[in-house]
Design a protein around this motif. Structure first.
Motif, PDB file in Angstrom:
ATOM      1  N   ILE A   1      11.694 -44.379  -1.442  1.00  0.00           N
ATOM      2  CA  ILE A   1      12.352 -44.961  -2.610  1.00  0.00           C
ATOM      3  C   ILE A   1      13.799 -44.505  -2.684  1.00  0.00           C
ATOM      4  O   ILE A   1      14.710 -45.297  -2.939  1.00  0.00           O
ATOM      5  CB  ILE A   1      11.596 -44.585  -3.898  1.00  0.00           C
ATOM      6  CG1 ILE A   1      10.264 -45.319  -3.958  1.00  0.00           C
ATOM      7  CG2 ILE A   1      12.411 -44.917  -5.124  1.00  0.00           C
ATOM      8  CD1 ILE A   1       9.440 -44.972  -5.154  1.00  0.00           C
ATOM      9  N   GLU A   2      14.013 -43.210  -2.426  1.00  0.00           N
ATOM     10  CA  GLU A   2      15.394 -42.696  -2.469  1.00  0.00           C
ATOM     11  C   GLU A   2      16.252 -43.357  -1.400  1.00  0.00           C
ATOM     12  O   GLU A   2      17.425 -43.639  -1.623  1.00  0.00           O
ATOM     13  CB  GLU A   2      15.385 -41.174  -2.272  1.00  0.00           C
ATOM     14  CG  GLU A   2      14.871 -40.393  -3.464  1.00  0.00           C
ATOM     15  CD  GLU A   2      15.890 -40.350  -4.587  1.00  0.00           C
ATOM     16  OE1 GLU A   2      17.072 -40.536  -4.316  1.00  0.00           O
ATOM     17  OE2 GLU A   2      15.465 -40.132  -5.735  1.00  0.00           O
ATOM     18  N   ILE A   3      15.644 -43.600  -0.227  1.00  0.00           N
ATOM     19  CA  ILE A   3      16.422 -44.215   0.858  1.00  0.00           C
ATOM     20  C   ILE A   3      16.799 -45.644   0.482  1.00  0.00           C
ATOM     21  O   ILE A   3      17.957 -46.057   0.620  1.00  0.00           O
ATOM     22  CB  ILE A   3      15.620 -44.166   2.173  1.00  0.00           C
ATOM     23  CG1 ILE A   3      15.506 -42.718   2.652  1.00  0.00           C
ATOM     24  CG2 ILE A   3      16.311 -45.010   3.241  1.00  0.00           C
ATOM     25  CD1 ILE A   3      14.609 -42.531   3.827  1.00  0.00           C
ATOM     26  N   VAL A   4      15.820 -46.409  -0.023  1.00  0.00           N
ATOM     27  CA  VAL A   4      16.132 -47.781  -0.440  1.00  0.00           C
ATOM     28  C   VAL A   4      17.146 -47.752  -1.578  1.00  0.00           C
ATOM     29  O   VAL A   4      18.060 -48.574  -1.641  1.00  0.00           O
ATOM     30  CB  VAL A   4      14.843 -48.520  -0.860  1.00  0.00           C
ATOM     31  CG1 VAL A   4      15.176 -49.909  -1.357  1.00  0.00           C
ATOM     32  CG2 VAL A   4      13.882 -48.612   0.287  1.00  0.00           C
ATOM     33  N   SER A   5      17.002 -46.767  -2.448  1.00  0.00           N
ATOM     34  CA  SER A   5      17.942 -46.650  -3.566  1.00  0.00           C
ATOM     35  C   SER A   5      19.356 -46.406  -3.061  1.00  0.00           C
ATOM     36  O   SER A   5      20.318 -46.960  -3.581  1.00  0.00           O
ATOM     37  CB  SER A   5      17.496 -45.500  -4.471  1.00  0.00           C
ATOM     38  OG  SER A   5      18.401 -45.308  -5.500  1.00  0.00           O
ATOM     39  N   PHE A   6      19.456 -45.578  -2.018  1.00  0.00           N
ATOM     40  CA  PHE A   6      20.777 -45.304  -1.446  1.00  0.00           C
ATOM     41  C   PHE A   6      21.371 -46.570  -0.831  1.00  0.00           C
ATOM     42  O   PHE A   6      22.557 -46.843  -0.979  1.00  0.00           O
ATOM     43  CB  PHE A   6      20.662 -44.205  -0.391  1.00  0.00           C
ATOM     44  CG  PHE A   6      21.985 -43.737   0.129  1.00  0.00           C
ATOM     45  CD1 PHE A   6      22.727 -42.820  -0.578  1.00  0.00           C
ATOM     46  CD2 PHE A   6      22.486 -44.230   1.319  1.00  0.00           C
ATOM     47  CE1 PHE A   6      23.951 -42.399  -0.110  1.00  0.00           C
ATOM     48  CE2 PHE A   6      23.714 -43.810   1.792  1.00  0.00           C
ATOM     49  CZ  PHE A   6      24.446 -42.890   1.077  1.00  0.00           C
ATOM     50  N   ILE A   7      20.508 -47.346  -0.152  1.00  0.00           N
ATOM     51  CA  ILE A   7      21.002 -48.572   0.485  1.00  0.00           C
ATOM     52  C   ILE A   7      21.388 -49.605  -0.573  1.00  0.00           C
ATOM     53  O   ILE A   7      22.298 -50.411  -0.375  1.00  0.00           O
ATOM     54  CB  ILE A   7      19.945 -49.112   1.457  1.00  0.00           C
ATOM     55  CG1 ILE A   7      19.838 -48.168   2.654  1.00  0.00           C
ATOM     56  CG2 ILE A   7      20.280 -50.507   1.943  1.00  0.00           C
ATOM     57  CD1 ILE A   7      18.680 -48.421   3.525  1.00  0.00           C
ATOM     58  N   SER A   8      20.694 -49.550  -1.721  1.00  0.00           N
ATOM     59  CA  SER A   8      20.996 -50.533  -2.762  1.00  0.00           C
ATOM     60  C   SER A   8      22.329 -50.243  -3.445  1.00  0.00           C
ATOM     61  O   SER A   8      22.850 -51.080  -4.171  1.00  0.00           O
ATOM     62  CB  SER A   8      19.883 -50.550  -3.800  1.00  0.00           C
ATOM     63  OG  SER A   8      20.012 -49.482  -4.690  1.00  0.00           O
TER      64      SER A   8
END
Lengths: 251, 125
Positions: A163-170
């Protein structure tokens, strides 16, 4: 007569000077590029003229430059807590660039450069690349601690880390979409409501109602000025917040 | 003052409280109030530093934050499918993850993520 309404028409790119071709794609100097050069010129004017005299009691230009500088320096310091302010040039340039371009867009018949997603995404990508490159340079593999939230039990990390990784990409997406969508939607709304005035005037007895969209257009214009300034501010604040992660990735 | 301990009443003489006694009492009262306050206050209040930002900006921030989460999930899913050949599954998993991320982003920005990871809140604008 008035049937040629096209609220999107104002966002069309008009090539001014053709610079040649790459493949079948024409590379042209468009009016968008012209506006960007003009914005850089205005910013240079404000800062260079503003800092030329360096008097203790600031003149008009100097106080304008000082207001912008101190505003960004404060925002950056609050977000990063960085005493050296090493990202100040980047954040200040981004803020001024976006602000001046937004304000240019508010001039009637002018072109709003920030209503193009590729411009805002370019700026956002610059920010995120700075975060990643500086973070990795400064902290090495510790930078990956950014993706591990603190105070979370071990089994939950299995879900939280993706989730944190997708959040960073978002982040670059939200940063760019926010600015672009606000400016685009605002200009389309302005155009449509302004067009209502003309249409009602031509509609015989209904022309009595034409002041209504006129007042709405005036109110919307005021709102758009607010949005133009606010979005530049939000862009700068978020940039500062993301840069804070590059400085202190561990939580 | 309901926060007073009974022993406070006995200590400070009502008839002739000196200045030092009064200030000591005041200080004690303040520490008691401070001790009582934390559980009630911070849950409701928005993140520190967000009060000076206009609520309009916050509303715009929240909506795009959610959309960006979903889009980021979609892009990751598409890339995963395209390069690893996991045709439908990458998209399904990552878009779902994107939705979760969007909700998580909003929760973090609006300060609902719980008091545990306060410093993480700094990530939001």
């Amino acid at each position: 007569m008035a049937a040629s309404i096209d609220p999107i028409h104002q966002f069309e790119l008009k090539p001014l000077v053709s610079l040649g071709h790459i493949g079948h794609q024409e590379i042209a100097f468009t009016q968008s590029a012209l506006y960007m050069f003009a914005a850089v010129g205005v910013i240079a004017l404000i800062t260079i003229v503003g800092t030329a005299s360096r008097s203790v009691v600031p003149g008009r230009m100097q106080s304008l430059a000082e207001v912008f500088y101190e505003f960004i320096a404060d925002t950056l310091h609050q977000a990063t807590g960085d005493k050296e302010q090493r990202f100040l040039p980047l954040v200040f340039s981004l803020f001024m660039f976006v602000l001046i371009l937004n304000m240019f867009g508010m001039i009637p018949y002018a072109f709003a450069v920030t209503s193009h997603l590729i411009i805002t995404f370019g700026l956002a990508f610059l920010v995120i690349s700075t975060v990643v490159i500086y973070g990795v340079m400064k902290h090495g593999s510790h930078f990956l601690g950014l993706f591990i939230p603190s105070g979370v039990p071990k089994p939950l990390l299995l879900i939280m880390v993706p989730i944190e990784i997708v959040s960073f990409i978002s982040r670059p997406i939200s940063l760019s979409v926010r600015l672009f969508a606000n400016i685009l939607a605002g200009h389309i709304a302005l155009k449509i409501f302004a067009f209502f005035v003309a249409q009602l005037l031509l509609a015989g007895a209904w022309s009595v109602l034409s002041p209504l969209p006129l007042f709405l257009t005036i109110a919307l214009t005021a709102l758009e000025f607010l949005v133009a300034a606010l979005q530049a501010y939000v862009f700068a604040t978020l940039t500062a917040v993301y840069l804070a992660d590059a400085l202190h990735p561990g939580h | 003052m309901s926060g007073n301990d009974p022993k406070d009443e006995g200590q400070g003489d009502r008839a002739a409280p000196t200045d030092s006694e009064l200030s000591a009492r005041l200080r004690r009262l303040e520490t008691q109030i401070d001790r009582k306050r934390p559980p009630a206050a911070p849950d409701l209040s928005p993140r520190p530093g967000s009060s000076d930002r206009s609520s309009l900006g916050q509303a715009m921030t929240l909506s795009t934050e959610f959309i960006a989460g979903v889009i980021a999930g979609g892009i990751l899913g598409w890339l995963c499918d395209h390069f690893l050949g996991t045709k439908p599954w990458g998209m399904i998993v990552f878009v779902l993850l994107g939705f979760v991320t969007g909700v998580y982003n909003i929760m973090r920005l609006s300060g609902f993520s719980g008091a545990k990871d306060r410093p993480k809140d700094r990530k939001g604008p």
